[in-house]
Design an enzyme around this catalytic site. Sequence first.
Site, PDB file in Angstrom:
ATOM      1  N   ASP A 176       0.801  -1.219   0.000  1.00 45.77           N
ATOM      2  CA  ASP A 176       0.000   0.000   0.000  1.00 45.77           C
ATOM      3  C   ASP A 176       0.837   1.274   0.000  1.00 45.77           C
ATOM      4  OD1 ASP A 176      -2.340  -1.536   0.159  1.00 45.77           O
ATOM      5  OD2 ASP A 176      -2.099  -1.726   2.327  1.00 45.77           O
ATOM      6  N   SER A 528      20.742   2.424 -20.665  1.00 45.61           N
ATOM      7  CA  SER A 528      22.105   2.322 -20.133  1.00 45.61           C
ATOM      8  C   SER A 528      22.288   3.089 -18.833  1.00 45.61           C
ATOM      9  CB  SER A 528      23.112   2.833 -21.175  1.00 45.61           C
ATOM     10  OG  SER A 528      23.004   2.119 -22.383  1.00 45.61           O
ATOM     11  N   HIS A 659      18.963  -6.759 -27.731  1.00 47.03           N
ATOM     12  CA  HIS A 659      18.000  -5.666 -27.756  1.00 47.03           C
ATOM     13  C   HIS A 659      16.672  -5.981 -27.087  1.00 47.03           C
ATOM     14  CE1 HIS A 659      20.878  -3.890 -30.488  1.00 47.03           C
ATOM     15  NE2 HIS A 659      20.203  -2.764 -30.414  1.00 47.03           N
TER      16      HIS A 659
END
Length: 782
Positions: A176, A528, A659
């Site tokens: 919460d 990065s 990637h």
Amino acid sequence: QSVLKIHLHFFDFLYKLASANDQMFSFWFLTRIFYFSAGMNAAVRAVVRMGLYVGAKVYFIHEGYQGMVDGGDNIREATWETVSSMLQVGGTVIGSARCKEFRSHEGRLKAAHNLLQRGITNLCVIGGDGSLTGANLFREEWSGLLTELVEQGLIEADSVQKYSALHIVGMVGSIDNDFCGTDMTIGTDSALHRIIEVVDAIMTTAQSGQTGTIISAVCYPSYLALVSALACGADWVLIPEMPPEDGWEDKMCGKLSATRSRGTRLNIIIVAEGAINRHGKPISSSYVKDLVVRNLGFDTRVTILGHVQRGGTPSGFDRILASRMGVEAVLALLETTANTPACVVSLCGNQSVRLPLMECVQMVSTGCFFFFYRSFENNLKTYKLLAHRKPESDNFNVAVLNVGAPAAGMNAAVRSAVRVGISEGHKMFAVNDGFEGFYKGQIKEIKWADVGGWTGQGGSLLGTKSIISQPKHQPVHNTHTTPPTPRTDSKALGSALQAFLSLLELFTARGKHDEFCVPMVMVPATVSNNVPGSDLSVGADTALNAITTTCDRIKQSASGTKRRVFIIETMGGYCGYLATVGGLASGADAAYIYEEPFDIRDLQANVEHLTEKMKTSIQRGLVLRNENSNENYTTDFIYQLYSEEGRGVFDCRKNVLGHMQQGGAPSPFDRNFGTKISAKAMQWVTKKLVETFRHGRVFANSEDSCCLLGMRRRALIFQPVVQLKDETDFIHRIPKEQWWLKLRPLMKILAKYKTSYDVSDSGQLEHVVHNQPKESDASVAM
């Protein structure tokens, strides 16, 4: 304290502490209280391993306070191997239960007796404000309980002196995020992941079939409801902390109708559990559904998320947060004295801090929490700014473009910039394909409705180029020859270090071209996380979760097989951020990065260390390597070295993640970070436009009109890009100083290496009032 900035050898540090208090160094205790949340097991693992690392004896207390009262087998000693393979497990492996008996004096007397039988006088409690309050009461009664036990003949009289004080440190585990003094509690980020996963899935279904309005009810308090509304771009959110004004039903239906008339196939309303109107009458999800069906005739569905929010695998953020808090909790207990108040380990910005436990609890119990906790207020203001359409005007022209490689969260940042810009009275323009599109005149006006639904989209919908325009095209300093484009009074940039370099070039070009004398601001967005001037970048959290999830699956693939070590290559260029935090979140045995040079002796030592672990009960090993960590010690080389040296003990597999770290839907953190940091940037742009408007035009040529907005330690600050040049290693495209390098010893300690640990950030107990966030505080990112 005067030598805290010195990089101490950790065992020397511990020896001094142990000499001051033998009991503190000898025993440890860990408990967990009902309710549980994802990430708690990471905290358990960190406390156990850090405790063992410093020479302490660590105990589990199963089933929370109930186990403490019952004693017996509920209190068991923990070992290093006990907490192996815990990081990816949700819930709590040592159990959790409510205990009415502990609320009574007699129950606490039994608990004290059970602890003293094992010489336990240090408690690390993971729970909410009620659990921590109970622990503090236990601490305050401790001396009296000892006296009673002596009178009853259950303990010897000399035990009163030997075990005179009970030391407590708390960590807040709650989905919460309702504890005062910390920006995030353990489990909150994972709960947001569960909510957004469900909402994204519902959105796909609803958009395909025009199902209509989706109503999701989430838990009270309403942090999750509000932040998930921001993360998914909900049309309306109902929360008990801010009851809607009278007549809200008509306003909501009018907004839904207007949105649908612009071609939107889906509306989302989020109703928090406990939502009420101004008169205290409950607002349920079924009531809202009936209202929409009756007034608008939309086909409507209700989805109640319930306890699905508490389950599942913890996110990368929660694993790192819990690990850092666990280590800090150990340090806090080592440094405590009889006069030290019980403390709770908290997160402020990206720093672990210690706050007096009862100060935090009292802020919650007196009802001051949501007014004090500026993060909630910032979330609410941002949601209102982005969810409700404003009349459009043409004060100034502002362009938005993405630069560099795509990063998840960029679209949320663009959406935020466009809508805040329109709310501020500007005409907004979108530039496609970065600076190449800027040169070619690929600029078009973008409206409020054009960015609807962008928050959850990955990649860059505007398009971006990872290479700044080369001489064969048109260099930036000759852009006066570009095709005619709309006059822009300001620019907002996103993406990585290339955007930073671009801003520097544009700033330099101001001397020759007045067109560049406009306010410019950059929002860092890159997986990065290598932008100078900012500790965090939009997109890095999504990449971290991609690494963490993949490593979990790879390690699981070896379950039940012979001993195996995985060599994983991560992205990041020369920046080792992803390899380091990915290694910490996935329980890696080593992570090789450029910033920490290594040679063949280091590699051999790592292999020998892993070989020794594999000869015990450890079945799987994980080694991460940043892609540019070393040009000679490649991923293939490390794979072959480990394969050869581990022959007969373990075999190896390698994997290049590539990637996939850039793709996928953005995480809740990146959606909200991108949304709020971009909103703040656009408000700064408005301020600068007004300040620099003279004689019918904007002219801004000062350093502070070309800035990067970044998170530094505890604050979001605007920094002139020209002043960040000295902080940048331009050859390797990384900042010269990076805060996350301090996490590397922590990763090594949890992997059972003997290393030194920098305690310069550990320390002094702060006070809640002194820790109150200001307007520029980093809590807007949470």
